[in-house]
Design a protein around this motif. Sequence first.
Motif, PDB file in Angstrom:
ATOM      1  N   TYR A  99       0.834  -1.194   0.000  1.00  0.00           N
ATOM      2  CA  TYR A  99       0.000   0.000   0.000  1.00  0.00           C
ATOM      3  C   TYR A  99       0.865   1.238   0.000  1.00  0.00           C
ATOM      4  N   GLN A 100       0.810   1.999  -1.072  1.00  0.00           N
ATOM      5  CA  GLN A 100       1.629   3.190  -1.230  1.00  0.00           C
ATOM      6  C   GLN A 100       0.727   4.379  -1.515  1.00  0.00           C
ATOM      7  N   LYS A 101       1.321   5.531  -1.497  1.00  0.00           N
ATOM      8  CA  LYS A 101       0.544   6.730  -1.737  1.00  0.00           C
ATOM      9  C   LYS A 101       0.130   6.817  -3.197  1.00  0.00           C
ATOM     10  N   VAL A 102      -1.032   7.394  -3.423  1.00  0.00           N
ATOM     11  CA  VAL A 102      -1.552   7.593  -4.768  1.00  0.00           C
ATOM     12  C   VAL A 102      -1.120   8.963  -5.259  1.00  0.00           C
TER      13      VAL A 102
ATOM     14  N   TYR B  35      -5.567  14.353   1.428  1.00  0.00           N
ATOM     15  CA  TYR B  35      -5.012  15.035   0.267  1.00  0.00           C
ATOM     16  C   TYR B  35      -5.311  16.530   0.355  1.00  0.00           C
ATOM     17  N   PHE B  45      -0.999  14.128  -2.112  1.00  0.00           N
ATOM     18  CA  PHE B  45      -1.037  13.219  -0.956  1.00  0.00           C
ATOM     19  C   PHE B  45      -0.343  13.841   0.236  1.00  0.00           C
ATOM     20  N   GLN B  48      -1.256   8.974   5.163  1.00  0.00           N
ATOM     21  CA  GLN B  48      -2.210   7.867   5.228  1.00  0.00           C
ATOM     22  C   GLN B  48      -2.126   7.202   6.597  1.00  0.00           C
ATOM     23  N   GLN B  56       2.262   6.248   5.495  1.00  0.00           N
ATOM     24  CA  GLN B  56       2.934   6.875   4.371  1.00  0.00           C
ATOM     25  C   GLN B  56       2.777   8.383   4.533  1.00  0.00           C
ATOM     26  N   TYR B  96      -7.266  -1.611   3.757  1.00  0.00           N
ATOM     27  CA  TYR B  96      -5.819  -1.809   3.678  1.00  0.00           C
ATOM     28  C   TYR B  96      -5.477  -3.053   2.871  1.00  0.00           C
ATOM     29  N   TYR B 100      -7.119  -1.325  -3.161  1.00  0.00           N
ATOM     30  CA  TYR B 100      -6.509   0.003  -3.196  1.00  0.00           C
ATOM     31  C   TYR B 100      -7.443   1.063  -3.768  1.00  0.00           C
TER      32      TYR B 100
END
Lengths: 114, 113
Positions: A99-102, B35, B45, B48, B56, B96, B100
Amino acid sequence: AQSVSQHNHHVILSEAASLELGCNYSYGGTVNLFWYVQYPGQHLQLLLKYFSGDPLVKGIKGFEAEFIKSKFSFNLRKPSVQWSDTAEYFCAVNPSGGYQKVTFGTGTKLQVIP
Amino acid sequence: DAGVTQSPTHLIKTRGQQVTLRCSPKSGHDTVSWYQQALGQGPQFIFQYYEEEERQRGNFPDRFSGHQFPNYSSELNVNALLLGDSALYLCASSQYRGSYEQYFGPGTRLTVT
């Protein structure tokens, strides 16, 4: 870090015209790709997505997009636009496999003239 | 089934003040992303949250901080507000261990004067 380029900032079409919005991304690994749409006065909603498999993906309202890995592109298409397609369209990418940033592109404003 | 909700809808603050924005995720979602969308730009971003931890982070200064609660709702805090912080702040929720796919809320419009 990944990046997304949307080359068309503002597109004006007549109803029934065909649409193609360009999206190119930069990232060295495998990615998930998205197109989001924001209609006037509404919030962002997912139009379509690509994770793996068939590079031609179909979304809602007759939209489709083709992932061309060799060109790092994920262009959005619709054969015949309607006035109700007037909106802002955003291409987005995130690295797959965790899971990474979009990362979003700057968006393309589409105006469809009746 | 309620989607992602955010509060307040609009907010006007003065430079140097602090602000807290709130987000409730869609039912069944456990991950919240924030965001910033400046006028004429795509969403950028910020960070998260999952399991009450920041997982992140984007390229935002430490003035931007957040929190996630046990019920998965989240807050975004911005300290020492600058004029450049004026923007639409979007919250997105997802699973999660899912596809996605993120669901966005309507946003909070912050104006700093």
